[in-house]
Design a protein around this motif. Structure first.
Motif, PDB file in Angstrom:
ATOM      1  N   ALA A   1      87.414  94.615  91.937  1.00  0.00           N
ATOM      2  CA  ALA A   1      88.096  94.721  93.227  1.00  0.00           C
ATOM      3  C   ALA A   1      87.132  94.740  94.402  1.00  0.00           C
ATOM      4  O   ALA A   1      87.564  94.698  95.554  1.00  0.00           O
ATOM      5  CB  ALA A   1      88.954  95.992  93.257  1.00  0.00           C
ATOM      6  N   PHE A   2      85.841  94.806  94.128  1.00  0.00           N
ATOM      7  CA  PHE A   2      84.856  94.864  95.208  1.00  0.00           C
ATOM      8  C   PHE A   2      84.536  93.477  95.745  1.00  0.00           C
ATOM      9  O   PHE A   2      84.327  93.291  96.939  1.00  0.00           O
ATOM     10  CB  PHE A   2      83.576  95.532  94.704  1.00  0.00           C
ATOM     11  N   SER A   3      84.498  92.502  94.862  1.00  0.00           N
ATOM     12  CA  SER A   3      84.157  91.134  95.243  1.00  0.00           C
ATOM     13  C   SER A   3      84.790  90.172  94.246  1.00  0.00           C
ATOM     14  O   SER A   3      85.047  90.532  93.090  1.00  0.00           O
ATOM     15  CB  SER A   3      82.633  90.948  95.259  1.00  0.00           C
ATOM     16  N   GLU A   4      85.038  88.956  94.689  1.00  0.00           N
ATOM     17  CA  GLU A   4      85.535  87.934  93.768  1.00  0.00           C
ATOM     18  C   GLU A   4      84.453  87.471  92.800  1.00  0.00           C
ATOM     19  O   GLU A   4      84.753  86.851  91.782  1.00  0.00           O
ATOM     20  CB  GLU A   4      86.077  86.740  94.560  1.00  0.00           C
ATOM     21  N   ASP A   5      83.207  87.779  93.113  1.00  0.00           N
ATOM     22  CA  ASP A   5      82.079  87.417  92.256  1.00  0.00           C
ATOM     23  C   ASP A   5      81.901  88.508  91.197  1.00  0.00           C
ATOM     24  O   ASP A   5      81.442  89.612  91.501  1.00  0.00           O
ATOM     25  CB  ASP A   5      80.814  87.272  93.098  1.00  0.00           C
ATOM     26  N   LYS A   6      82.269  88.214  89.963  1.00  0.00           N
ATOM     27  CA  LYS A   6      82.209  89.215  88.899  1.00  0.00           C
ATOM     28  C   LYS A   6      80.783  89.700  88.664  1.00  0.00           C
ATOM     29  O   LYS A   6      80.550  90.887  88.407  1.00  0.00           O
ATOM     30  CB  LYS A   6      82.785  88.641  87.605  1.00  0.00           C
ATOM     31  N   ARG A   7      79.818  88.795  88.755  1.00  0.00           N
ATOM     32  CA  ARG A   7      78.432  89.201  88.519  1.00  0.00           C
ATOM     33  C   ARG A   7      77.953  90.167  89.596  1.00  0.00           C
ATOM     34  O   ARG A   7      77.216  91.114  89.303  1.00  0.00           O
ATOM     35  CB  ARG A   7      77.535  87.968  88.459  1.00  0.00           C
ATOM     36  N   LEU A   8      78.376  89.933  90.839  1.00  0.00           N
ATOM     37  CA  LEU A   8      78.012  90.855  91.914  1.00  0.00           C
ATOM     38  C   LEU A   8      78.651  92.221  91.681  1.00  0.00           C
ATOM     39  O   LEU A   8      78.001  93.261  91.855  1.00  0.00           O
ATOM     40  CB  LEU A   8      78.453  90.285  93.264  1.00  0.00           C
ATOM     41  N   CYS A   9      79.925  92.227  91.282  1.00  0.00           N
ATOM     42  CA  CYS A   9      80.603  93.493  90.981  1.00  0.00           C
ATOM     43  C   CYS A   9      79.853  94.260  89.896  1.00  0.00           C
ATOM     44  O   CYS A   9      79.593  95.464  90.035  1.00  0.00           O
ATOM     45  CB  CYS A   9      82.042  93.225  90.535  1.00  0.00           C
ATOM     46  N   ASP A  10      79.515  93.570  88.831  1.00  0.00           N
ATOM     47  CA  ASP A  10      78.857  94.249  87.715  1.00  0.00           C
ATOM     48  C   ASP A  10      77.458  94.732  88.097  1.00  0.00           C
ATOM     49  O   ASP A  10      77.025  95.810  87.665  1.00  0.00           O
ATOM     50  CB  ASP A  10      78.780  93.321  86.503  1.00  0.00           C
ATOM     51  N   ALA A  11      76.751  93.958  88.900  1.00  0.00           N
ATOM     52  CA  ALA A  11      75.406  94.370  89.312  1.00  0.00           C
ATOM     53  C   ALA A  11      75.465  95.633  90.161  1.00  0.00           C
ATOM     54  O   ALA A  11      74.729  96.608  89.916  1.00  0.00           O
ATOM     55  CB  ALA A  11      74.722  93.240  90.080  1.00  0.00           C
ATOM     56  N   ILE A  12      76.355  95.646  91.150  1.00  0.00           N
ATOM     57  CA  ILE A  12      76.469  96.814  92.029  1.00  0.00           C
ATOM     58  C   ILE A  12      77.022  98.009  91.257  1.00  0.00           C
ATOM     59  O   ILE A  12      76.516  99.130  91.369  1.00  0.00           O
ATOM     60  CB  ILE A  12      77.357  96.480  93.242  1.00  0.00           C
ATOM     61  N   GLY A  13      78.060  97.784  90.468  1.00  0.00           N
ATOM     62  CA  GLY A  13      78.644  98.873  89.695  1.00  0.00           C
ATOM     63  C   GLY A  13      77.659  99.473  88.714  1.00  0.00           C
ATOM     64  O   GLY A  13      77.582 100.699  88.557  1.00  0.00           O
ATOM     65  N   PHE A  14      76.880  98.617  88.059  1.00  0.00           N
ATOM     66  CA  PHE A  14      75.892  99.088  87.086  1.00  0.00           C
ATOM     67  C   PHE A  14      74.829  99.954  87.756  1.00  0.00           C
ATOM     68  O   PHE A  14      74.475 101.032  87.254  1.00  0.00           O
ATOM     69  CB  PHE A  14      75.244  97.886  86.396  1.00  0.00           C
ATOM     70  N   ILE A  15      74.329  99.524  88.895  1.00  0.00           N
ATOM     71  CA  ILE A  15      73.286 100.288  89.595  1.00  0.00           C
ATOM     72  C   ILE A  15      73.834 101.632  90.076  1.00  0.00           C
ATOM     73  O   ILE A  15      73.234 102.692  89.845  1.00  0.00           O
ATOM     74  CB  ILE A  15      72.725  99.474  90.777  1.00  0.00           C
ATOM     75  N   ILE A  16      74.999 101.598  90.739  1.00  0.00           N
ATOM     76  CA  ILE A  16      75.564 102.840  91.282  1.00  0.00           C
ATOM     77  C   ILE A  16      75.894 103.827  90.173  1.00  0.00           C
ATOM     78  O   ILE A  16      75.505 105.003  90.222  1.00  0.00           O
ATOM     79  CB  ILE A  16      76.826 102.537  92.117  1.00  0.00           C
ATOM     80  N   HIS A  17      76.604 103.377  89.160  1.00  0.00           N
ATOM     81  CA  HIS A  17      77.022 104.297  88.105  1.00  0.00           C
ATOM     82  C   HIS A  17      75.838 104.803  87.293  1.00  0.00           C
ATOM     83  O   HIS A  17      75.819 105.968  86.873  1.00  0.00           O
ATOM     84  CB  HIS A  17      78.061 103.623  87.212  1.00  0.00           C
ATOM     85  N   SER A  18      74.856 103.954  87.069  1.00  0.00           N
ATOM     86  CA  SER A  18      73.672 104.417  86.339  1.00  0.00           C
ATOM     87  C   SER A  18      72.975 105.530  87.105  1.00  0.00           C
ATOM     88  O   SER A  18      72.552 106.538  86.522  1.00  0.00           O
ATOM     89  CB  SER A  18      72.705 103.256  86.096  1.00  0.00           C
ATOM     90  N   LEU A  19      72.860 105.378  88.427  1.00  0.00           N
ATOM     91  CA  LEU A  19      72.211 106.404  89.243  1.00  0.00           C
ATOM     92  C   LEU A  19      73.022 107.690  89.306  1.00  0.00           C
ATOM     93  O   LEU A  19      72.493 108.745  89.663  1.00  0.00           O
ATOM     94  CB  LEU A  19      71.965 105.867  90.657  1.00  0.00           C
ATOM     95  N   LEU A  20      74.312 107.606  88.961  1.00  0.00           N
ATOM     96  CA  LEU A  20      75.173 108.793  88.946  1.00  0.00           C
ATOM     97  C   LEU A  20      75.551 109.184  87.517  1.00  0.00           C
ATOM     98  O   LEU A  20      76.569 109.831  87.288  1.00  0.00           O
ATOM     99  CB  LEU A  20      76.425 108.538  89.794  1.00  0.00           C
ATOM    100  N   TRP A  21      74.738 108.782  86.557  1.00  0.00           N
ATOM    101  CA  TRP A  21      74.847 109.217  85.164  1.00  0.00           C
ATOM    102  C   TRP A  21      76.170 108.813  84.513  1.00  0.00           C
ATOM    103  O   TRP A  21      76.768 109.573  83.754  1.00  0.00           O
ATOM    104  CB  TRP A  21      74.644 110.734  85.054  1.00  0.00           C
ATOM    105  N   THR A  22      76.614 107.610  84.803  1.00  0.00           N
ATOM    106  CA  THR A  22      77.809 107.069  84.165  1.00  0.00           C
ATOM    107  C   THR A  22      77.449 105.759  83.476  1.00  0.00           C
ATOM    108  O   THR A  22      76.889 104.863  84.119  1.00  0.00           O
ATOM    109  CB  THR A  22      78.920 106.802  85.202  1.00  0.00           C
ATOM    110  N   PRO A  23      77.737 105.623  82.182  1.00  0.00           N
ATOM    111  CA  PRO A  23      77.444 104.362  81.476  1.00  0.00           C
ATOM    112  C   PRO A  23      78.436 103.281  81.904  1.00  0.00           C
ATOM    113  O   PRO A  23      79.534 103.179  81.365  1.00  0.00           O
ATOM    114  CB  PRO A  23      77.602 104.744  80.005  1.00  0.00           C
ATOM    115  N   TYR A  24      78.048 102.469  82.862  1.00  0.00           N
ATOM    116  CA  TYR A  24      78.978 101.600  83.581  1.00  0.00           C
ATOM    117  C   TYR A  24      79.813 100.713  82.659  1.00  0.00           C
ATOM    118  O   TYR A  24      81.048 100.745  82.704  1.00  0.00           O
ATOM    119  CB  TYR A  24      78.211 100.734  84.584  1.00  0.00           C
TER     120      TYR A  24
END
Length: 313
Positions: A25-48
Motif C-alpha cells: 500500500a506504500f507504493s505500486e512498486d513492490k520492490r520499493l515496498c519490500d526494500a523500505i519495509g524490510f529496512i524499517i521493520h528490521s531496525l525495529l526488531w520485526t522479521p519483515y
C-alpha cells in the motif's frame, strides 16, 4: 519522559509504514515496498518477510476460529470451563485480584508481540508446539518462502550488530535511553492497537460453516486512538481499521474518505468506539475471556460467563 513518549509514537508510526509496505500500500512498486519495509521493520526488531507472510493469512482468514493467525479466542474447553448446563465456580476460574490482572495486562503489553513471533502465543491453536517466525521450516511457511524467512533473520542479525556497535561506541545505557525504551513503547502501542482492533465484546468470531471474507473483514472496530496524536503519528492505523480489512492494499491516507462510503454500505455492521483507548484496554481485557465451544458465530464471555451479544438463527 516526553522524549520517550513522542519517540515511541514516531517509531510506531515508522512501524506502521513498514506494515503498509507489507501490504503493497506504500507504493505500486513492490520492490520499493519490500526494500523500505524490510529496512524499517528490521531496525525495529520485526522479521519483515516472515511477519508479512503470516499477516497476509490473518487478513485472508480474519475472525475465523479455525484459520485466523492471531487473536484467536480461547474456548471453554481451552480453559477447562464446564458447559452452561453445569454449575460453575467462576471465582475458581477467574478470581484474580486487580493487581494480578494489571500485572498480566502489563506483561501482554510489553512481551506479547515477541511471544507471538517466538512461540506463537495468541496465534492459531492448531499449529504444533514450537511454531515460530524464525525457523524457515516452520509450518507457517511454504518451501518457496524459506529464503525470505532467512533474509528476515539476516536483517535482525544486522540490527543486532548495529546495536552492539553503538553500545560500544556511545555506551549501553545511552542506547537504551535513546533507542531501547522507545522500541519497548513500539511493542506496547502495536500490541494495544491490534488487541483493541480484534478484541471487543461486540465483535463476532465465526466457525467455518458461517465464515466468509466479508463477515471476517467487518469483525473489527475503529477507535479514536490517542486523538490527534494517533492520527498524526500513527497514520490513522486505529482510527480507520475496518476499511483496511476490506481493502488492505489501499493507502492509509484514503482511509477516512473510504470509511464514509463503507459505513453507508454496510450500515449496522460497521463498528466504531469512542471510548478512551486505555479505558477500552482495561475493560476489554477484563471482559473478553473466552467463547463457547460450539456455535457458528460466537462472542466473548466475561468472568461470569455472560455476554452482551448473542447469535440467534
Amino acid at each position: 519522559m516526553a522524549y520517550w513518549w513522542f519517540q515511541g509514537l514516531i517509531f510506531t508510526g515508522l512501524w506502521v509504514i513498514g506494515h503498509e509496505c507489507g501490504h503493497g500500500a506504500f507504493s505500486e512498486d513492490k520492490r520499493l515496498c519490500d526494500a523500505i519495509g524490510f529496512i524499517i521493520h528490521s531496525l525495529l526488531w520485526t522479521p519483515y518477510f516472515s511477519w508479512r507472510i503470516s499477516h497476509h493469512r490473518h487478513h485472508m482468514n480474519h475472525a475465523s476460529m479455525e484459520k485466523d493467525e492471531v487473536y484467536t479466542p480461547k474456548t471453554r474447553e481451552d480453559l477447562g470451563i464446564p458447559s452452561c448446563a453445569e454449575k460453575i465456580d467462576w471465582d475458581e476460574n477467574f478470581g484474580d485480584t486487580p493487581i494480578y490482572t494489571l500485572y498480566m495486562l502489563l506483561r501482554q503489553q510489553l512481551f506479547a508481540f515477541e511471544a507471538y513471533l517466538l512461540w506463537n502465543v495468541s496465534g492459531q491453536k492448531s499449529y504444533p508446539e514450537g511454531t515460530n517466525h524464525f525457523n524457515p521450516s516452520s509450518i507457517l511457511f511454504d518451501p518457496s518462502q524459506r529464503t525470505a524467512v532467512i533474509i528476515s533473520n539476516i536483517g535482525l542479525l544486522c540490527t543486532t550488530t548495529l546495536v552492539c556497535y553503538l553500545s560500544s561506541r556511545f555506551g549501553f545505557l545511552t542506547v537504551v535511553k535513546f533507542y531501547g525504551i522507545p522500541w519497548v513503547l513500539v511493542t506496547h502501542w502495536f500490541v494495544m492497537i491490534t488487541y483493541l482492533h480484534h478484541t471487543d465484546p461486540k465483535l463476532p468470531h465465526y466457525r467455518q460453516s458461517m465464515w466468509n471474507f466479508q463477515r471476517g473483514a467487518a469483525a473489527t472496530i475503529d477507535r479514536d486512538f490517542l486523538g490527534w496524536q494517533g492520527r498524526f503519528f500513527l497514520h490513522d492505523v486505529a482510527h480507520f481499521h475496518v476499511i483496511h480489512h476490506f481493502f488492505p492494499r489501499m493507502s492509509w491516507y484514503n482511509g477516512e474518505e473510504a470509511t464514509r462510503y463503507l459505513r453507508n454500505a454496510i450500515g449496522e455492521y460497521y463498528q466504531r468506539s469512542e471510548k478512551p483507548a486505555f479505558q477500552a484496554l482495561w475493560d476489554n481485557y477484563n471482559f473478553c475471556q473466552f467463547v463457547d465451544n460450539e456455535g457458528d458465530m460466537v462472542f466473548y464471555r466475561d468472568k461470569k460467563g455472560k455476554t452482551i451479544m448473542e447469535y440467534t438463527k
